[in-house]
Design a protein around this motif. Structure first.
Motif, PDB file in Angstrom:
ATOM      1  N   ALA A  16       0.825  -1.207   0.000  1.00  8.14           N
ATOM      2  CA  ALA A  16       0.000   0.000   0.000  1.00  8.14           C
ATOM      3  C   ALA A  16       0.861   1.259   0.000  1.00  8.14           C
ATOM      4  O   ALA A  16       0.609   2.204  -0.756  1.00  8.14           O
ATOM      5  N   VAL A  17       1.873   1.281   0.838  1.00  5.25           N
ATOM      6  CA  VAL A  17       2.751   2.453   0.923  1.00  5.25           C
ATOM      7  C   VAL A  17       3.460   2.697  -0.410  1.00  5.25           C
ATOM      8  O   VAL A  17       3.527   3.831  -0.914  1.00  5.25           O
ATOM      9  N   LEU A  18       3.964   1.619  -1.029  1.00  7.46           N
ATOM     10  CA  LEU A  18       4.708   1.772  -2.273  1.00  7.46           C
ATOM     11  C   LEU A  18       3.793   2.104  -3.444  1.00  7.46           C
ATOM     12  O   LEU A  18       4.221   2.781  -4.393  1.00  7.46           O
ATOM     13  N   ASN A  19       2.541   1.660  -3.405  1.00  4.43           N
ATOM     14  CA  ASN A  19       1.578   2.092  -4.417  1.00  4.43           C
ATOM     15  C   ASN A  19       1.375   3.594  -4.364  1.00  4.43           C
ATOM     16  O   ASN A  19       1.277   4.256  -5.395  1.00  4.43           O
ATOM     17  N   LEU A  20       1.296   4.121  -3.143  1.00  2.00           N
ATOM     18  CA  LEU A  20       1.120   5.566  -2.971  1.00  2.00           C
ATOM     19  C   LEU A  20       2.325   6.326  -3.513  1.00  2.00           C
ATOM     20  O   LEU A  20       2.183   7.326  -4.222  1.00  2.00           O
TER      21      LEU A  20
END
Length: 414
Positions: free
Chosen positions: A50-54
Motif C-alpha cells: 500500500a505504501v509503495l503504491n502511494l
C-alpha cells in the motif's frame, strides 16, 4: 480548486471508488507470490504494498495522459459518459474478485470508457490507433514477454544455485522476493493509479473545469494515490489465493524470478505510456516461473478460466458502460437510477462474498486435488529427474501372480 457541478462531484467520487477496487483487486499482483512462499506475513505484505503504491503514483503521468488525452475524443465526452464507464469497470472488478479471478482492472476501465463513449458520441469518438498500439498489443505481448522472461530467470536461478547451501539460498531468495515485491508495488502505483488520474482529468476537461490537454492536478494525483493504497491494504485475499496457490506451487526462487520479470515489464510500459495490465504481466510471469522449474506444475484449468475472464473484460465492461450511458441519457433521474443500481449491485456482491470468507488467516489454504492438466503432465513425463534421485524398484505388473509365487516358494522351503 476547480468549481464543481453535482454530476462532476459524483464522477470524481465514483472514480476514487473504482481506484479503491483496483487496489484490492490487484494486490495479488505484487504480493501473492511473496505471501504464498512465506517470505512475508500477509498483513505486513499488503501494508508495504500500500505504501509503495502511494509512492509510485507520484513518479509519472504518462499513462494518465494516455487515458485522458489519447483513447477517446475529449470534445465528445460529457461527465455522465465517464460516470457510466466507471459503473462498468467497478462491477466487473467486483464480480471477478468474488470468484477469485485475476482479471485486468485497466481493461475494465478502458472497456467501460469505450462502451460509454460509443453509446454517447459514436464509434468515431474512439481513437482506434491508440486502442490497438497502446492497449491491445501490450495486452497480448505483456504476459508472453513476462512469462518467457520468468521461465528463463527461474532456470537460471536454479542452475546458479545448485552448489549453494539450501537453507541459505532460500533465505536469500526470500529477501530478494521482498525487494522485488516492493518493486512490483511501486510499478503498480506508476501504472494503475494513473488510470484513475486520467479518468478524473478527462471528467474535469469534459465538465469545463480544466483546459483540454491538461495534466492531472496535484490534488487528483494525491487522491488517486491514497485511494489505491487504501484498497491495496484491504487485501483482495481471494485473488491473492488464486495467484499465489491456484496457478502453480511456487518456491522462493520462482517467486523472485516472477516478480522481477513482471516489475521490469510494468516499469518499461509505464515509461512508454502504455496502459498495461499489471495483472496480465504478473500472471504470465507466475506461469512462466511454474514452467521454469523441473517438475513444476501449472494448473491449466485455472489458467483457462483466467484467460476467458481476460477475453471478456473489455467487451463486458463496454456493454455495461454503454447501457449505463443509455440510462443516464434520460437526465438526472437516469443518472440517479444508475447510481442506485451500482450501490445495490456492489452491496449484493459483498453479501455473497460473506458466504465463504477468505482473509489473511486462510489465504494459503488450497485444494490440491485438481489435476495438473495434459500439458503439464506431458512436460513432466519428458523431464529427466533431478540428479541424485534414487531409481524406484520395479513393481510387478500382476500383484496376484507375484503373491502366489512367493507363497509357493515359502511352502517349498518349509
Amino acid at each position: 480548486m476547480e468549481s464543481f457541478s453535482l454530476i462532476l462531484a459524483i464522477v470524481v467520487v465514483t472514480a476514487l471508488a473504482f481506484d479503491f477496487t483496483n487496489g484490492f483487486h490487484d494486490t495479488a499482483n505484487a504480493m501473492a507470490t511473496t505471501i504464498s512462499t512465506g517470505a512475508m506475513k500477509p498483513k505486513v505484505a499488503v501494508a508495504m504494498s500500500a505504501v509503495l503504491n502511494l509512492v509510485g503514483a507520484f513518479l509519472s503521468v504518462e499513462v494518465a495522459n494516455t487515458i485522458s488525452k489519447g483513447l477517446v475524443d475529449e470534445a465528445g465526452i460529457r461527465p455522465e459518459v465517464i460516470f457510466a464507464a466507471l459503473v462498468g469497470a467497478i462491477l466487473w472488478n467486483l464480480l471477478t474478485w468474488l470468484v477469485g479471478l485475476p482479471s485486468s482492472s485497466s481493461h475494465a476501465l478502458m472497456g467501460g470508457l469505450i462502451g460509454a463513449t460509443i453509446a454517447s458520441a459514436g464509434v468515431g469518438a474512439v481513437h482506434g490507433d491508440v486502442l490497438v498500439t497502446k492497449v491491445l498489443i501490450p495486452a497480448i505481448a505483456a504476459p508472453l514477454v513476462a512469462g518467457i522472461a520468468a521461465m528463463l530467470a527461474t532456470r537460471l536461478t536454479y542452475s546458479l544455485g545448485k552448489k549453494a547451501d539450501g537453507e541459505a539460498s532460500r533465505k536469500g531468495y526470500r529477501a530478494g522476493q521482498i525487494a522485488s515485491a516492493g518493486l512490483v508495488s511501486l510499478a503498480h502505483g506508476t501504472n494503475d493509479a494513473q488510470k484513475t488520474m486520467g479518468i478524473i482529468t478527462l471528467a474535469l476537461v469534459a465538465g469545463g473545469t480544466l483546459a483540454p490537454d491538461s495534466d492531472p492536478p496535484m490534488w487528483v494525483i494525491l487522491s488517486a494515490g491514497i485511494a489505491i493504497a487504501l484498497g491495496t491494504y484491504l487485501g483482495g485475499w481471494r485473488i491473492i489465493r488464486t495467484m499465489g496457490k491456484g496457478l502453480t506451487d511456487l518456491q522462493p526462487q520462482q517467486g523472485f524470478a516472477a516478480q522481477t520479470s513482471a516489475a521490469t515489464v510494468i516499469l518499461a510500459s509505464s515509461h512508454l505510456g502504455f496502459s498495461l495490465s499489471t495483472t496480465h504481466s504478473v500472471s504470465g510471469a507466475v506461469m512462466g516461473a511454474g514452467l521454469g522449474r523441473k517438475g513444476g506444475v501449472v494448473r491449466w484449468s485455472t489458467a483457462t478460466r483466467m484467460f476467458v475472464a481476460w477475453g471478456l473484460t473489455l467487451p463486458a465492461a463496454a456493454l455495461v458502460g454503454a447501457l449505463a450511458e443509455y440510462v443516464t441519457g434520460f437526465g438526472a433521474w437516469g443518472t440517479a437510477v444508475v447510481a442506485v443500481f451500482l450501490v445495490a449491485s456492489s452491496a449484493a456482491i459483498w453479501k455473497l462474498s460473506r458466504r465463504e470468507i477468505v482473509d489473511h488467516t486462510n489465504v494459503n489454504d488450497t485444494d490440491d486435488t485438481e489435476p495438473a492438466g495434459v500439458v503439464t503432465t506431458a512436460m513432466a513425463a519428458v523431464t529427466p529427474p533431478p540428479a541424485g534421485t534414487p531409481a524406484e524398484e520395479p513393481v510387478p505388473s500382476f500383484p496376484a501372480q507375484a503373491t502366489a509365487e512367493r507363497t509357493a516358494s515359502t511352502t517349498t522351503t518349509v
